[in-house]
Structure formats: C-alpha cells, structure tokens
Design an enzyme around this catalytic site. Structure first.
Site, PDB file in Angstrom:
ATOM      1  N   GLY A  38       1.213  12.059  -6.215  1.00 49.91           N
ATOM      2  CA  GLY A  38       1.153  12.741  -7.503  1.00 49.91           C
ATOM      3  C   GLY A  38       0.003  12.301  -8.373  1.00 49.91           C
ATOM      4  O   GLY A  38      -0.651  13.130  -9.021  1.00 49.91           O
ATOM      5  N   ASP A  59      -3.882   6.647   2.488  1.00 51.23           N
ATOM      6  CA  ASP A  59      -2.441   6.924   2.454  1.00 51.23           C
ATOM      7  C   ASP A  59      -1.968   7.089   3.895  1.00 51.23           C
ATOM      8  O   ASP A  59      -2.552   7.860   4.651  1.00 51.23           O
ATOM      9  CB  ASP A  59      -2.138   8.186   1.648  1.00 51.23           C
ATOM     10  CG  ASP A  59      -0.705   8.221   1.139  1.00 51.23           C
ATOM     11  OD1 ASP A  59       0.227   7.982   1.941  1.00 51.23           O
ATOM     12  OD2 ASP A  59      -0.497   8.489  -0.066  1.00 51.23           O
ATOM     13  N   LYS A  83      -1.464  12.548   4.536  1.00 50.16           N
ATOM     14  CA  LYS A  83      -1.903  12.892   3.177  1.00 50.16           C
ATOM     15  C   LYS A  83      -3.395  12.636   2.948  1.00 50.16           C
ATOM     16  O   LYS A  83      -4.054  13.395   2.225  1.00 50.16           O
ATOM     17  CB  LYS A  83      -1.072  12.122   2.144  1.00 50.16           C
ATOM     18  CG  LYS A  83       0.351  12.625   2.003  1.00 50.16           C
ATOM     19  CD  LYS A  83       1.088  11.883   0.892  1.00 50.16           C
ATOM     20  CE  LYS A  83       2.511  12.412   0.745  1.00 50.16           C
ATOM     21  NZ  LYS A  83       3.250  11.708  -0.326  1.00 50.16           N
ATOM     22  N   LEU A 107      -3.391   0.298   3.771  1.00 52.09           N
ATOM     23  CA  LEU A 107      -4.329  -0.783   3.553  1.00 52.09           C
ATOM     24  C   LEU A 107      -3.590  -2.062   3.192  1.00 52.09           C
ATOM     25  O   LEU A 107      -2.755  -2.084   2.282  1.00 52.09           O
ATOM     26  CB  LEU A 107      -5.306  -0.420   2.434  1.00 52.09           C
ATOM     27  CG  LEU A 107      -6.433   0.553   2.789  1.00 52.09           C
ATOM     28  CD1 LEU A 107      -7.304   0.818   1.581  1.00 52.09           C
ATOM     29  CD2 LEU A 107      -7.267   0.028   3.951  1.00 52.09           C
ATOM     30  N   ASP A 127       2.726   3.689  -5.455  1.00 48.88           N
ATOM     31  CA  ASP A 127       4.036   3.916  -6.067  1.00 48.88           C
ATOM     32  C   ASP A 127       4.979   2.725  -5.910  1.00 48.88           C
ATOM     33  O   ASP A 127       6.184   2.880  -5.997  1.00 48.88           O
ATOM     34  CB  ASP A 127       4.682   5.173  -5.482  1.00 48.88           C
ATOM     35  CG  ASP A 127       4.981   5.043  -3.991  1.00 48.88           C
ATOM     36  OD1 ASP A 127       4.574   4.017  -3.393  1.00 48.88           O
ATOM     37  OD2 ASP A 127       5.615   5.949  -3.423  1.00 48.88           O
ATOM     38  N   ASN A 128       4.410   1.519  -5.691  1.00 57.95           N
ATOM     39  CA  ASN A 128       5.289   0.355  -5.559  1.00 57.95           C
ATOM     40  C   ASN A 128       4.564  -0.904  -6.007  1.00 57.95           C
ATOM     41  O   ASN A 128       3.342  -1.011  -5.928  1.00 57.95           O
ATOM     42  CB  ASN A 128       5.799   0.217  -4.122  1.00 57.95           C
ATOM     43  CG  ASN A 128       4.690  -0.070  -3.138  1.00 57.95           C
ATOM     44  OD1 ASN A 128       4.331  -1.217  -2.912  1.00 57.95           O
ATOM     45  ND2 ASN A 128       4.120   0.991  -2.545  1.00 57.95           N
ATOM     46  N   CYS A 186      10.141   8.013  -7.605  1.00 61.54           N
ATOM     47  CA  CYS A 186      10.333   9.436  -7.879  1.00 61.54           C
ATOM     48  C   CYS A 186      11.440  10.028  -7.010  1.00 61.54           C
ATOM     49  O   CYS A 186      12.187  10.900  -7.452  1.00 61.54           O
ATOM     50  CB  CYS A 186       9.032  10.195  -7.635  1.00 61.54           C
ATOM     51  SG  CYS A 186       7.660   9.704  -8.697  1.00 61.54           S
ATOM     52  N   CYS A 246      -5.577 -14.472 -11.973  1.00 58.82           N
ATOM     53  CA  CYS A 246      -6.894 -14.480 -12.627  1.00 58.82           C
ATOM     54  C   CYS A 246      -7.084 -15.645 -13.585  1.00 58.82           C
ATOM     55  O   CYS A 246      -8.156 -15.773 -14.188  1.00 58.82           O
ATOM     56  CB  CYS A 246      -7.130 -13.159 -13.369  1.00 58.82           C
ATOM     57  SG  CYS A 246      -6.133 -12.962 -14.883  1.00 58.82           S
TER      58      CYS A 246
END
Length: 260
Positions: A38, A59, A83, A107, A127-128, A186, A246
């Site tokens: 999305g 993806d 995708k 990846l 999405d995670n 989602c 960081c």
C-alpha cells in the site's frame, strides 16, 4: 538532459526550488523501496513519474485479490505474480526511462546492507517492526537518509531520519527494539484505502526533497494523520544519546530479519 526530458519534467523545472539542477539530481538518483504494498505503490509511481533514474523495489510477496483495494501499482491480471515484478511492469509503462531493479527476495543480513549502501535514499514501506529495525540499522551504519511511513485503519504516520546529520534521531530512538512491540497489521485490522496513498505520496515528496535539497524535510519531526477526522499532528523528535543503534553505545549491526 534531452529535449524530451525537458518537456516531460517541465513542471518541475519551472519550480525555482528544483529547476534544471534539481531535476538532473532526480534523474541521477538511486532509490531503494522496501515493500511494494500500500505504501510502496504510490512511492514507486510518484518517484518514477518524477524521473528518478534508478529504483530498486524489494518484496518477496505475491499479489493477492485483497491487495487491490489499496495497492494501486498492481493490476488485476497480476494476481499471483511477485509484487516486485508486478511493480516493475507498471513503472516501465509509466516511465520507460526509469531503470527498475526488482528484488524478489526478502532483503536481510548482508544483502540488505549491500542494497542500502548502493542507494542514495531508502524508503521504508514495509509492514512490520522487525524489517523496519533491520533497515534502520543498515541506514545508520551507511549514513543513508531513511524515509519511514506506516498506515493502518484510519491512522498514518511519516517521518525522515536523515542519518547524514549528526543530530538526527533514528527509528530506534522513536521505537526502541525491546521485543515488546505489538504488530498491528492491515490483514487483521483493515486499512482505509486512500490513507496509504496519502502517506505514500508524502514519503515520495520527502524523498524528492532530500534528493533536490528543496524545502525542509521531516527530519526531527513525526507527522501523524487521523484520516477519519482528517487532522494532522506534528511531534518533534530528538536523538537518544543512549540509543543502542545510533547513540554512544556500540552500534547494533545486525540486519538479519528472522524468517516467519
């Protein structure tokens, strides 16, 4: 820049903050988009339309019928296709001058680190939390600007971690990786279709501003959108001096994403 480029990108060139120099920077840019769902859909389409010369989109998932409600880069006839490959097809139709690198694997580890190092701007459209933290660690290591977005239900957020800047926070400063995060997906909670378009388009805008130097980016600010009431909020972010990624402590260089 050829005559056809001057015409295609003329509306950018007319902008004083972009001009020919900025548009050439866009043509020369290399952008990595992690996630072709999305958020990744509008990001990829707007960056390609704007003339980004090299786009890698990663993806390992396949297009499903339920994706088509919001993942606008995929066509109905792409159901069942990977995708990243589906996205590459749509991008080539939109702008054949953009070079597309479709990465069909998830990846992780050294592969993720290598891809981050090879690009100028990194877009987190995943999405995670596990993937987001891995991307962030790689961006901190290689000092790459990271444009982060998220959307679920009617709520969205977007920010920039410009890790070229010494005082920039990172994703871990905002969401410490303590293993206690609750994933809100989602598939389980639903998502308002235009919301991902709004957030994804904002991510694309921030990427283009980073490339061209136009305006002020969202580095150090988190934008929150309540799409149900259509209200935006802005929250200032600061670098955590004790951040495990960081901060002053030895950095966490683990980019590995555990398999589901």
């Amino acid at each position: 820049m050829q005559d056809a480029d001057l015409l295609r990108y003329s509306r950018h060139i007319l902008l004083n903050d972009i001009g020919i120099t900025g548009q050439q920077a866009i043509l020369d840019a290399r952008v990595l988009i992690v996630g072709a769902g999305g958020l990744g859909s509008p990001v990829a389409l707007y960056l390609a339309a704007s003339g980004v010369g090299y786009i890698s989109i990663a993806d390992n998932d396949s297009v499903d019928l339920s994706n088509l409600q919001r993942q606008i880069i995929h066509q109905h006839n792409a159901i069942g296709q990977n995708k990243a490959l589906s996205s590459a097809t749509s991008i080539q139709l939109l702008n054949p001058n953009t070079h597309i690198n479709a990465i069909t694997e998830r990846l992780s580890g050294s592969a993720l680190a290598q891809q981050v190092a090879a690009h100028d701007i990194i877009i987190d459209a995943s999405d995670n939390f596990t993937t987001r933290h891995a991307i962030n660690r790689a961006c901190v290591t290689h000092r790459k600007p990271l444009v982060s977005g998220a959307a679920v239900r009617f709520d969205g957020q977007v920010t920039v971690f410009d890790l070229r800047q010494e005082d920039s926070p990172c994703y871990h400063c905002l969401y410490p990786d303590n293993g206690a995060e609750d994933e809100i997906r989602c598939s389980e909670n639903g998502v308002f279709s235009p919301l991902v378009g709004i957030i994804g388009a904002t991510q694309a805008a921030e990427a283009l501003k980073l490339i061209t130097g136009a305006g002020t980016t969202l580095n150090g600010r988190l934008l929150l959108l309540d799409a149900l009431d259509m209200q935006w909020r802005s929250i200032k972010l600061k670098r955590d001096a004790n951040c495990a990624v960081c901060g002053k402590k030895p950095p966490n260089h683990n980019y590995t994403i555990p398999k589901n």
